[in-house]
Structures are given as C-alpha cells and as structure tokens.
Design a protein around this motif. Structure first.
Motif, PDB file in Angstrom:
ATOM      1  N   UNK A   1      15.685  53.270  -2.660  1.00 45.12           N
ATOM      2  CA  UNK A   1      15.509  51.841  -2.638  1.00 45.12           C
ATOM      3  C   UNK A   1      16.872  51.177  -2.512  1.00 45.12           C
ATOM      4  N   UNK A   2      16.892  50.123  -1.710  1.00 49.63           N
ATOM      5  CA  UNK A   2      18.094  49.317  -1.545  1.00 49.63           C
ATOM      6  C   UNK A   2      17.657  47.852  -1.561  1.00 49.63           C
ATOM      7  N   UNK A   3      18.380  47.021  -2.293  1.00 50.52           N
ATOM      8  CA  UNK A   3      18.033  45.610  -2.434  1.00 50.52           C
ATOM      9  C   UNK A   3      19.081  44.755  -1.744  1.00 50.52           C
ATOM     10  N   UNK A   4      18.605  43.753  -1.021  1.00 49.84           N
ATOM     11  CA  UNK A   4      19.498  42.775  -0.405  1.00 49.84           C
ATOM     12  C   UNK A   4      19.053  41.389  -0.853  1.00 49.84           C
ATOM     13  N   UNK A  15      13.982  33.458 -11.713  1.00 53.76           N
ATOM     14  CA  UNK A  15      12.863  34.377 -11.933  1.00 53.76           C
ATOM     15  C   UNK A  15      13.290  35.832 -11.809  1.00 53.76           C
ATOM     16  N   UNK A  16      14.209  36.098 -10.896  1.00 48.54           N
ATOM     17  CA  UNK A  16      14.665  37.473 -10.696  1.00 48.54           C
ATOM     18  C   UNK A  16      15.371  38.010 -11.934  1.00 48.54           C
ATOM     19  N   UNK A  17      16.197  37.193 -12.548  1.00 48.21           N
ATOM     20  CA  UNK A  17      16.932  37.611 -13.736  1.00 48.21           C
ATOM     21  C   UNK A  17      15.981  37.791 -14.915  1.00 48.21           C
ATOM     22  N   UNK A  18      15.012  36.909 -15.032  1.00 48.78           N
ATOM     23  CA  UNK A  18      14.034  37.043 -16.104  1.00 48.78           C
ATOM     24  C   UNK A  18      13.192  38.304 -15.941  1.00 48.78           C
ATOM     25  N   UNK A  19      12.969  38.721 -14.715  1.00 48.24           N
ATOM     26  CA  UNK A  19      12.144  39.887 -14.432  1.00 48.24           C
ATOM     27  C   UNK A  19      12.934  41.187 -14.464  1.00 48.24           C
ATOM     28  N   UNK A  20      14.161  41.160 -13.952  1.00 44.60           N
ATOM     29  CA  UNK A  20      14.954  42.396 -13.833  1.00 44.60           C
ATOM     30  C   UNK A  20      16.428  42.107 -14.080  1.00 44.60           C
ATOM     31  N   UNK A  58      11.829  31.482  -3.282  1.00 49.24           N
ATOM     32  CA  UNK A  58      12.550  31.211  -2.036  1.00 49.24           C
ATOM     33  C   UNK A  58      12.497  32.391  -1.063  1.00 49.24           C
ATOM     34  N   UNK A  59      11.971  33.499  -1.502  1.00 52.64           N
ATOM     35  CA  UNK A  59      11.943  34.690  -0.643  1.00 52.64           C
ATOM     36  C   UNK A  59      13.345  35.207  -0.327  1.00 52.64           C
ATOM     37  N   UNK A  60      14.231  35.092  -1.297  1.00 55.25           N
ATOM     38  CA  UNK A  60      15.640  35.442  -1.087  1.00 55.25           C
ATOM     39  C   UNK A  60      15.946  36.915  -1.350  1.00 55.25           C
ATOM     40  N   UNK A  61      14.954  37.675  -1.809  1.00 57.31           N
ATOM     41  CA  UNK A  61      15.176  39.075  -2.179  1.00 57.31           C
ATOM     42  C   UNK A  61      14.412  39.983  -1.221  1.00 57.31           C
ATOM     43  N   UNK A  62      15.105  40.951  -0.645  1.00 59.72           N
ATOM     44  CA  UNK A  62      14.475  41.947   0.216  1.00 59.72           C
ATOM     45  C   UNK A  62      14.653  43.318  -0.416  1.00 59.72           C
ATOM     46  N   UNK A  63      13.557  44.053  -0.518  1.00 62.66           N
ATOM     47  CA  UNK A  63      13.589  45.401  -1.072  1.00 62.66           C
ATOM     48  C   UNK A  63      13.268  46.369   0.056  1.00 62.66           C
TER      49      UNK A  63
END
Length: 67
Positions: A1-4, A15-20, A58-63
């Motif tokens: 897995x690679x995250x951008x 939301x991302x920080x609260x989740x992970x 915002x759809x700013x995270x791609x996995x």
C-alpha cells in the motif's frame, strides 16, 4: 500500500487524523493534511488509511494497493 495526498484539494476537516493519526497529521499553520507514514506496514494502519480516504470530504487522499 502507498498513500498519496493532494494538499491543494484538502479542506482541513481533520477527518483523516481522527481516523488514522499514525498515518496522517495536519500542518500547524493551516490544518492541511500531511503524511506521517506514506507506506503503512501494519494491517490495522492500512485499514484506517483506507477508511480515512473514504471519509475525506475533499477526496484529497489516494490509496494505491500493491501486490
């Protein structure tokens, strides 16, 4: 897995920080997402990263999954 992340799309909802929080953080100056770990190795961190991408308003995270 690679995250951008796309910092230009980020709306700083956090939301991302609260989740992970082991994968994502926010810049102090504007709250925009930043990566702590772009290649999480544990299954739990990977699962949380995928959830964060889904929850991002915002759809700013791609996995990207790798085999």
């Amino acid at each position: 897995m690679h995250i951008e992340i796309d910092q230009d799309r980020c709306c700083a909802s956090g939301q991302c920080v609260l989740t992970a929080e082991d994968v994502f953080t926010q810049r102090d100056e504007d709250g925009v997402v930043a990566l702590v770990d772009p290649v999480p190795s544990s299954a739990a961190a990977q699962e949380r990263a995928v959830e964060a991408a889904v929850l991002c308003p915002a759809g700013a995270i791609s996995v990207h999954l790798r085999e």
